[in-house]
Design a protein around this motif. Structure first.
Motif, PDB file in Angstrom:
ATOM      1  N   SER A  40       0.821  -1.204   0.000  1.00 24.58           N
ATOM      2  CA  SER A  40       0.000   0.000   0.000  1.00 24.58           C
ATOM      3  C   SER A  40       0.858   1.258   0.000  1.00 24.58           C
ATOM      4  O   SER A  40       0.559   2.237  -0.703  1.00 24.58           O
ATOM      5  CB  SER A  40      -0.912  -0.016   1.230  1.00 24.58           C
ATOM      6  OG  SER A  40      -1.587   1.201   1.392  1.00 24.58           O
ATOM      7  N   ASN A  41       1.928   1.253   0.771  1.00 23.31           N
ATOM      8  CA  ASN A  41       2.812   2.420   0.832  1.00 23.31           C
ATOM      9  C   ASN A  41       3.435   2.724  -0.527  1.00 23.31           C
ATOM     10  O   ASN A  41       3.544   3.885  -0.923  1.00 23.31           O
ATOM     11  CB  ASN A  41       3.914   2.187   1.866  1.00 23.31           C
ATOM     12  CG  ASN A  41       3.389   2.208   3.286  1.00 23.31           C
ATOM     13  OD1 ASN A  41       2.375   2.820   3.571  1.00 23.31           O
ATOM     14  ND2 ASN A  41       4.087   1.530   4.175  1.00 23.31           N
ATOM     15  N   ALA A  58       1.395   9.497   2.985  1.00 26.07           N
ATOM     16  CA  ALA A  58       1.777   9.110   4.345  1.00 26.07           C
ATOM     17  C   ALA A  58       2.049   7.601   4.306  1.00 26.07           C
ATOM     18  O   ALA A  58       1.313   6.864   3.657  1.00 26.07           O
ATOM     19  CB  ALA A  58       0.677   9.430   5.333  1.00 26.07           C
ATOM     20  N   LEU A  59       3.079   7.186   4.976  1.00 30.75           N
ATOM     21  CA  LEU A  59       3.452   5.765   4.955  1.00 30.75           C
ATOM     22  C   LEU A  59       3.160   5.148   6.309  1.00 30.75           C
ATOM     23  O   LEU A  59       3.550   5.687   7.347  1.00 30.75           O
ATOM     24  CB  LEU A  59       4.935   5.606   4.604  1.00 30.75           C
ATOM     25  CG  LEU A  59       5.377   6.242   3.286  1.00 30.75           C
ATOM     26  CD1 LEU A  59       6.839   5.911   2.993  1.00 30.75           C
ATOM     27  CD2 LEU A  59       4.495   5.785   2.122  1.00 30.75           C
ATOM     28  N   GLY A  60       2.453   4.015   6.292  1.00 25.05           N
ATOM     29  CA  GLY A  60       2.007   3.445   7.552  1.00 25.05           C
ATOM     30  C   GLY A  60       2.097   1.940   7.647  1.00 25.05           C
ATOM     31  O   GLY A  60       2.565   1.247   6.736  1.00 25.05           O
ATOM     32  N   PHE A  61       1.600   1.464   8.787  1.00 25.71           N
ATOM     33  CA  PHE A  61       1.617   0.048   9.132  1.00 25.71           C
ATOM     34  C   PHE A  61       0.382  -0.182  10.001  1.00 25.71           C
ATOM     35  O   PHE A  61       0.420   0.025  11.208  1.00 25.71           O
ATOM     36  CB  PHE A  61       2.912  -0.282   9.888  1.00 25.71           C
ATOM     37  CG  PHE A  61       3.156  -1.746  10.115  1.00 25.71           C
ATOM     38  CD1 PHE A  61       3.649  -2.539   9.088  1.00 25.71           C
ATOM     39  CD2 PHE A  61       2.913  -2.321  11.350  1.00 25.71           C
ATOM     40  CE1 PHE A  61       3.884  -3.898   9.296  1.00 25.71           C
ATOM     41  CE2 PHE A  61       3.152  -3.668  11.570  1.00 25.71           C
ATOM     42  CZ  PHE A  61       3.640  -4.460  10.543  1.00 25.71           C
ATOM     43  N   ASP A  71       9.193  -8.114   9.854  1.00 23.62           N
ATOM     44  CA  ASP A  71      10.025  -7.685   8.719  1.00 23.62           C
ATOM     45  C   ASP A  71       9.325  -6.592   7.920  1.00 23.62           C
ATOM     46  O   ASP A  71       9.961  -5.647   7.442  1.00 23.62           O
ATOM     47  CB  ASP A  71      10.348  -8.872   7.812  1.00 23.62           C
ATOM     48  CG  ASP A  71      11.372  -9.809   8.427  1.00 23.62           C
ATOM     49  OD1 ASP A  71      12.062  -9.394   9.374  1.00 23.62           O
ATOM     50  OD2 ASP A  71      11.467 -10.953   7.950  1.00 23.62           O
ATOM     51  N   ASP A  72       8.011  -6.717   7.752  1.00 19.91           N
ATOM     52  CA  ASP A  72       7.246  -5.685   7.048  1.00 19.91           C
ATOM     53  C   ASP A  72       7.333  -4.348   7.792  1.00 19.91           C
ATOM     54  O   ASP A  72       7.461  -3.289   7.171  1.00 19.91           O
ATOM     55  CB  ASP A  72       5.777  -6.095   6.924  1.00 19.91           C
ATOM     56  CG  ASP A  72       5.561  -7.268   5.987  1.00 19.91           C
ATOM     57  OD1 ASP A  72       6.347  -7.412   5.029  1.00 19.91           O
ATOM     58  OD2 ASP A  72       4.614  -8.039   6.218  1.00 19.91           O
ATOM     59  N   SER A  73       7.267  -4.413   9.113  1.00 24.80           N
ATOM     60  CA  SER A  73       7.381  -3.192   9.922  1.00 24.80           C
ATOM     61  C   SER A  73       8.719  -2.510   9.694  1.00 24.80           C
ATOM     62  O   SER A  73       8.791  -1.280   9.516  1.00 24.80           O
ATOM     63  CB  SER A  73       7.212  -3.546  11.399  1.00 24.80           C
ATOM     64  OG  SER A  73       7.469  -2.436  12.221  1.00 24.80           O
ATOM     65  N   ARG A  74       9.775  -3.291   9.682  1.00 33.02           N
ATOM     66  CA  ARG A  74      11.109  -2.716   9.442  1.00 33.02           C
ATOM     67  C   ARG A  74      11.215  -2.132   8.043  1.00 33.02           C
ATOM     68  O   ARG A  74      11.851  -1.095   7.832  1.00 33.02           O
ATOM     69  CB  ARG A  74      12.180  -3.783   9.679  1.00 33.02           C
ATOM     70  CG  ARG A  74      12.439  -4.066  11.161  1.00 33.02           C
ATOM     71  CD  ARG A  74      13.683  -4.903  11.333  1.00 33.02           C
ATOM     72  NE  ARG A  74      13.456  -6.280  10.907  1.00 33.02           N
ATOM     73  CZ  ARG A  74      13.051  -7.255  11.717  1.00 33.02           C
ATOM     74  NH1 ARG A  74      12.824  -7.003  12.996  1.00 33.02           N
ATOM     75  NH2 ARG A  74      12.869  -8.474  11.266  1.00 33.02           N
ATOM     76  N   GLU A  75      10.567  -2.790   7.063  1.00 31.05           N
ATOM     77  CA  GLU A  75      10.588  -2.274   5.686  1.00 31.05           C
ATOM     78  C   GLU A  75       9.903  -0.910   5.617  1.00 31.05           C
ATOM     79  O   GLU A  75      10.390   0.013   4.945  1.00 31.05           O
ATOM     80  CB  GLU A  75       9.886  -3.263   4.749  1.00 31.05           C
ATOM     81  CG  GLU A  75       9.853  -2.806   3.297  1.00 31.05           C
ATOM     82  CD  GLU A  75       9.123  -3.784   2.392  1.00 31.05           C
ATOM     83  OE1 GLU A  75       8.649  -3.352   1.328  1.00 31.05           O
ATOM     84  OE2 GLU A  75       9.029  -4.982   2.753  1.00 31.05           O
ATOM     85  N   GLU A  81      12.213   6.676   6.272  1.00 25.26           N
ATOM     86  CA  GLU A  81      13.474   7.411   6.384  1.00 25.26           C
ATOM     87  C   GLU A  81      13.998   7.876   5.035  1.00 25.26           C
ATOM     88  O   GLU A  81      14.751   8.843   4.955  1.00 25.26           O
ATOM     89  CB  GLU A  81      14.511   6.535   7.085  1.00 25.26           C
ATOM     90  CG  GLU A  81      14.187   6.280   8.557  1.00 25.26           C
ATOM     91  CD  GLU A  81      15.130   5.288   9.203  1.00 25.26           C
ATOM     92  OE1 GLU A  81      16.024   4.764   8.489  1.00 25.26           O
ATOM     93  OE2 GLU A  81      14.980   5.034  10.413  1.00 25.26           O
ATOM     94  N   ARG A  82      13.565   7.214   3.945  1.00 24.06           N
ATOM     95  CA  ARG A  82      14.105   7.542   2.614  1.00 24.06           C
ATOM     96  C   ARG A  82      13.216   8.471   1.809  1.00 24.06           C
ATOM     97  O   ARG A  82      13.707   9.246   0.996  1.00 24.06           O
ATOM     98  CB  ARG A  82      14.325   6.248   1.811  1.00 24.06           C
ATOM     99  CG  ARG A  82      15.419   5.354   2.334  1.00 24.06           C
ATOM    100  CD  ARG A  82      15.811   4.308   1.306  1.00 24.06           C
ATOM    101  NE  ARG A  82      14.690   3.520   0.847  1.00 24.06           N
ATOM    102  CZ  ARG A  82      14.284   2.382   1.418  1.00 24.06           C
ATOM    103  NH1 ARG A  82      14.894   1.935   2.497  1.00 24.06           N
ATOM    104  NH2 ARG A  82      13.269   1.694   0.929  1.00 24.06           N
TER     105      ARG A  82
END
Length: 255
Positions: A40-41, A58-61, A71-75, A81-82
């Motif tokens: 989605s992000n 906006a990028l979320g989880f 692992d998805d959370s870390r991605e 950050e980028r």
């Protein structure tokens, strides 16, 4: 006007471009599109590139997408950050369904929210929070401890004490099309300070009342603003100006 929360990617809308055009024609100048997970992000980022300055990514989880992994959370944190985004969200705490009431699931969700809250504080980004009902007080404690300076409790549903604590802390609360027909949301619209209100559709989520049977689109923001103005015994123009200014302040949107 600004729709502060709408899931506009192609998986949600058959024709995002058409929905965006109808929104612009209705006076909606910008739409915040929150992601809910890795795929989605990426879709939100592409949509924002296509409609630069109109779709704000906006990028979320999402805390109730239980299929997502650590692992998805870390991605997602890496993407945050980028990429150039207007907020971190949709993030928060689960409420609906059996899994949301599992102590281990809730504890893990609190750790994840704290991680995103610390990222928001470090990057000076706002949070878009999914924290319905009793979860709002828990989310508020987490983000305050993390030092989050800007946040919105989207489609807020909580008690008066928690609601007052949220806006007294300087955070925002958003109202959906339910404000046109649901007593709980109407009471909230009357209670909130004008400088703490945002408006959203959370499209394509379906609504009742005058919206029953209609595809929820950002153009409906005009009707949300009109309903709030009626409830607060003021003008459409005053509520449109206030909620737009609030969204610009939260997301640091330039005019």
């Amino acid at each position: 006007m600004i729709d502060s929360h709408v899931h506009l990617d192609a998986d949600q809308y058959p024709d995002p471009s058409g929905a965006i055009k109808r929104a612009r024609d209705a006076g909606v100048s910008a739409m915040v599109a929150p992601g809910v997970g890795p795929a989605s992000n990426l879709a939100v980022i592409e949509l924002a590139r296509k409609f630069r300055g109109v779709i704000l990514p906006a990028l979320g989880f999402h805390p109730e997408r239980f299929e997502h992994s650590e692992d998805d959370s870390r991605e997602v944190l890496g993407l945050i950050e980028r990429d150039s985004i207007c907020a971190i969200g949709e993030v928060g705490l689960p409420w609906y369904g059996e899994r949301a009431n599992d102590a281990a699931v809730l504890d893990a969700a609190k750790v994840t929210l704290a991680r995103f809250a610390h990222a928001a504080a470090a990057l000076d980004l706002p949070l878009i929070l999914h924290a319905p009902h009793a979860r709002a007080a828990e989310a508020l404690a987490i983000i305050r401890e993390a030092g989050v300076r800007r946040a919105v409790f989207h489609w807020h549903k909580s008690d008066e004490q928690t609601t007052r604590a949220i806006f007294n802390a300087g955070y925002f609360i958003s109202l959906t099309p339910e404000v046109a027909y649901r007593a709980r949301d109407q009471d909230l619209a009357r209670m909130l300070p004008a400088n703490r209100i945002l408006v959203e559709t959370d499209g394509p989520w379906p609504y009742g009342g005058q919206f029953a049977g209609r595809l929820t689109e950002p153009a409906m923001i005009k009707e949300v603003v009109a309903a709030i103005a009626h409830l607060r015994c003021t003008t459409f123009e005053e509520i449109a100006a206030a909620t737009t200014a609030n969204a610009r302040a939260l997301f640091r949107i330039r005019e």
